[in-house]
Design a protein around this motif. Structure first.
Motif, PDB file in Angstrom:
ATOM      1  N   GLY A 328    -113.445 -19.649 -41.381  1.00  0.00           N
ATOM      2  CA  GLY A 328    -112.371 -19.094 -42.690  1.00  0.00           C
ATOM      3  C   GLY A 328    -112.722 -20.238 -44.059  1.00  0.00           C
ATOM      4  O   GLY A 328    -113.601 -19.594 -45.140  1.00  0.00           O
ATOM      5  N   THR A 329    -113.842 -21.490 -44.188  1.00  0.00           N
ATOM      6  CA  THR A 329    -114.714 -22.107 -45.133  1.00  0.00           C
ATOM      7  C   THR A 329    -116.055 -21.708 -45.349  1.00  0.00           C
ATOM      8  O   THR A 329    -116.193 -21.430 -46.862  1.00  0.00           O
ATOM      9  CB  THR A 329    -114.986 -23.736 -44.421  1.00  0.00           C
ATOM     10  OG1 THR A 329    -113.765 -24.278 -44.076  1.00  0.00           O
ATOM     11  CG2 THR A 329    -115.669 -24.735 -44.975  1.00  0.00           C
ATOM     12  N   THR A 330    -116.133 -21.459 -44.477  1.00  0.00           N
ATOM     13  CA  THR A 330    -117.912 -20.616 -44.140  1.00  0.00           C
ATOM     14  C   THR A 330    -117.211 -19.382 -45.641  1.00  0.00           C
ATOM     15  O   THR A 330    -118.092 -18.974 -46.931  1.00  0.00           O
ATOM     16  CB  THR A 330    -118.436 -20.180 -43.644  1.00  0.00           C
ATOM     17  OG1 THR A 330    -118.443 -20.925 -42.203  1.00  0.00           O
ATOM     18  CG2 THR A 330    -120.326 -19.952 -43.777  1.00  0.00           C
ATOM     19  N   VAL A 340    -111.466 -23.987 -47.046  1.00  0.00           N
ATOM     20  CA  VAL A 340    -110.138 -22.930 -46.067  1.00  0.00           C
ATOM     21  C   VAL A 340    -109.841 -24.426 -45.081  1.00  0.00           C
ATOM     22  O   VAL A 340    -111.177 -24.880 -44.209  1.00  0.00           O
ATOM     23  CB  VAL A 340    -110.366 -22.191 -45.853  1.00  0.00           C
ATOM     24  CG1 VAL A 340    -109.306 -21.411 -44.720  1.00  0.00           C
ATOM     25  CG2 VAL A 340    -111.073 -21.305 -46.910  1.00  0.00           C
ATOM     26  N   THR A 341    -108.704 -25.217 -45.072  1.00  0.00           N
ATOM     27  CA  THR A 341    -108.071 -25.551 -43.910  1.00  0.00           C
ATOM     28  C   THR A 341    -106.930 -24.830 -43.102  1.00  0.00           C
ATOM     29  O   THR A 341    -105.818 -24.114 -43.634  1.00  0.00           O
ATOM     30  CB  THR A 341    -108.067 -26.426 -44.450  1.00  0.00           C
ATOM     31  OG1 THR A 341    -107.742 -27.758 -43.617  1.00  0.00           O
ATOM     32  CG2 THR A 341    -106.962 -27.350 -45.116  1.00  0.00           C
ATOM     33  N   THR A 342    -106.392 -25.557 -42.552  1.00  0.00           N
ATOM     34  CA  THR A 342    -105.337 -25.701 -41.685  1.00  0.00           C
ATOM     35  C   THR A 342    -104.102 -26.031 -42.079  1.00  0.00           C
ATOM     36  O   THR A 342    -103.997 -27.109 -42.328  1.00  0.00           O
ATOM     37  CB  THR A 342    -105.652 -25.991 -39.958  1.00  0.00           C
ATOM     38  OG1 THR A 342    -106.951 -25.350 -39.503  1.00  0.00           O
ATOM     39  CG2 THR A 342    -103.954 -25.895 -39.363  1.00  0.00           C
ATOM     40  N   PHE A 343    -103.271 -25.151 -42.419  1.00  0.00           N
ATOM     41  CA  PHE A 343    -102.124 -25.429 -42.972  1.00  0.00           C
ATOM     42  C   PHE A 343    -100.882 -26.324 -42.539  1.00  0.00           C
ATOM     43  O   PHE A 343    -100.752 -26.510 -41.839  1.00  0.00           O
ATOM     44  CB  PHE A 343    -101.240 -24.474 -44.032  1.00  0.00           C
ATOM     45  CG  PHE A 343    -101.796 -24.393 -45.466  1.00  0.00           C
ATOM     46  CD1 PHE A 343    -100.690 -24.884 -46.350  1.00  0.00           C
ATOM     47  CD2 PHE A 343    -103.311 -24.679 -45.898  1.00  0.00           C
ATOM     48  CE1 PHE A 343    -102.054 -24.162 -47.635  1.00  0.00           C
ATOM     49  CE2 PHE A 343    -103.662 -24.179 -46.933  1.00  0.00           C
ATOM     50  CZ  PHE A 343    -102.711 -24.303 -47.920  1.00  0.00           C
ATOM     51  N   ILE A 344    -100.239 -27.311 -42.983  1.00  0.00           N
ATOM     52  CA  ILE A 344     -99.804 -28.356 -42.265  1.00  0.00           C
ATOM     53  C   ILE A 344     -98.312 -27.454 -42.783  1.00  0.00           C
ATOM     54  O   ILE A 344     -97.044 -27.552 -41.963  1.00  0.00           O
ATOM     55  CB  ILE A 344     -98.995 -29.580 -43.273  1.00  0.00           C
ATOM     56  CG1 ILE A 344     -98.910 -29.351 -44.607  1.00  0.00           C
ATOM     57  CG2 ILE A 344     -99.989 -30.507 -42.489  1.00  0.00           C
ATOM     58  CD1 ILE A 344     -98.904 -31.163 -45.235  1.00  0.00           C
TER      59      ILE A 344
END
Length: 478
Positions: A328-330, A340-344
């Motif tokens: 996702g980040t790439t 892009v990161t995992t959402f709490i």
């Protein structure tokens, strides 16, 4: 169709069903969809009135750029969640992370004056590094080095972090120049009044054992706000979507969707060579460090709430959800958005029973559906959706029972992890406090032999990060 989904995602094996997973996906979407409008707002923001920052494209107006970024946000999030669904088979939602997008826009582009394509290039490099490290198992190894008390404290720390985010969006906790935080005008602010009523309604529904209580609370609060506005009980706009109300942009920018993202997609390629190599490396390092530990903390903390951790506090096969984050980040950097990161907020869907990738698939589909009308994702106001965060925060505090509070070498790292997260507004900083303190306290107790060499190295790496991030090293290199 249901049988195919059950077999594809192993629903029976995970003790769930299609209905539960869909409900969980909708819940997660409602609590994190604000990012579709808030991410573009931050990426086009300004650090102050005089210094330009964020993404600006010659020949395109602010509204057009905003819409491009909304589309890119949706696409990058959907790609990451599809990987999460079909490869990792875990119920986590992903999107461009708050904090990292502000660092991108305000600090790197605005204050440091780094061209935005160069900042995107740094994101792509970070994503590629993540992908390689995940493929060879290095990220999983590093996360296993987390001291046990830190692993068990992350869930409660994230709970408090969710609480302060939710209470702030609801108008219950506000800025106070004297005490940093204070109580909002609960008796007179329509947002706060509706939020409090909606929160206790959700608590009642949850306590009564109603399936879908969290999503019901969100929708009923949203409906109450719409009725209050329509009936003239509050002025128009007061109960507007909080992303519009507090996000720092004009609602008129949402009037039409700009689906042509060619000015953004691939822009990172022109960013290489526009900045000195050492400065570029420091920017990549900062993005990498925060994203790595934010994602690790979220997966471990939310994973604990979902019962995914083993008896040692480890997350089995964590490399798979980590790969979703890396891809996702790439892709996000290539398309034109920040990390892009995992959402709490994934914790809300997990609390509703989401246990497999079908939850993530539902969130991805809803994100893609919002492409039809980009503003659709902002239809639920933050004061309503963030009720879910407070409810889940209360439930996540139960994780503290797993901590050995009678052992000082466990109590200090765990306590610092839990306290630092909400007060610094950073999962990574909370983990840093726990990791740095653990070997020190262990050694002071005469238990030096119990500390792994890797844990000392990890603690030293965090100290180095703080020197770079807060000691002016980055700004002086530019």
């Amino acid at each position: 169709m249901a049988g195919t989904l059950e077999e594809l995602f192993g629903l029976e094996e995970h003790g769930t069903d299609v209905r539960t997973e869909i409900l969980a996906g909708i819940t997660t979407f409602l609590t994190m969809s604000y990012i579709v409008v808030l991410n573009p707002a931050i990426l086009t923001s300004f650090p102050d009135d005089n210094t330009p920052g964020g993404i600006a494209i010659s020949g395109y107006g602010p509204g057009e750029i905003f819409q491009m970024l909304a589309v890119v946000t949706i696409l990058s999030s959907a790609v990451a969640m599809l990987v999460m669904a079909f490869y990792a088979n875990r119920p986590f939602g992903l999107a461009p992370g708050l904090g990292l997008n502000a660092f991108f826009s305000i600090t790197v582009v605005g204050v440091l004056g780094v061209p935005w394509p160069t900042a995107l290039a740094a994101i792509v490099v970070e994503g590629i590094i993540f992908t390689v490290l995940t493929a060879i198992g290095a990220r999983e190894y590093i996360i296993k080095l987390f001291p046990e008390p830190v692993k068990f404290a992350v869930g409660a720390g994230i709970g408090l972090f969710l609480a302060i985010i939710g209470l702030q969006a609801m108008g219950i906790v506000v800025d106070d120049p004297a005490t940093l935080v204070g109580t909002g005008n609960i008796a007179s602010d329509p947002v706060a009044i509706l939020s409090v009523v909606g929160l206790f309604l959700t608590f009642v529904l949850y306590a009564a054992g109603l399936r879908g209580s969290i999503i019901a609370g969100i929708l009923l609060t949203t409906l109450a706000g719409a009725i209050a506005t329509f009936a003239g009980l509050v002025e128009p706009g007061v109960l507007a979507t909080d992303a519009v109300r507090n996000g720092g942009f004009d609602a008129s920018r949402l009037a039409s969707a700009q689906y042509d993202i060619t000015p953004l997609a691939g822009a990172f390629l022109s960013g290489f060579g526009n900045v000195e190599a050492f400065t570029f490396a420091l920017i990549v390092f900062t993005f990498f460090f925060v994203d790595f530990f934010d994602t690790a903390g979220t997966l471990v903390g939310v994973g604990q709430a979902g019962g995914f951790l083993d008896e040692n506090g480890d997350f089995p096969d964590i490399d798979k959800p980590l790969m979703a984050d890396a891809v996702g980040t790439t892709v996000g950097g290539m398309l034109g958005t920040s990390t892009v990161t995992t959402f709490i907020e994934s914790a809300t869907g997990i609390e509703e029973g989401g246990r497999t990738g079908l939850t993530a698939l539902v969130v991805a589909v809803l994100f893609l559906a919002s492409l039809a009308i980009v503003p659709l994702a902002s239809a639920i106001p933050l004061y309503a959706s963030h009720i879910a965060l407070v409810v889940v925060a209360v439930l996540m505090l139960r994780n503290v029972v797993d901590i050995q509070w009678d052992d000082f070498a466990h109590a200090v790292p765990a306590g610092l992890t839990i306290m630092v997260m909400p007060f610094t507004y950073s999962i990574a900083y909370g983990i840093a406090a726990g990791i740095i303190s653990y070997p020190i306290v262990k050694t002071a107790q005469g238990e030096f032999d119990d500390v792994l060499v890797g844990q000392w190295i990890l603690a030293a790496a965090f100290v180095l990060y703080f020197v770079v991030r807060t000691g002016g090293v980055l700004s002086s290199a530019v």
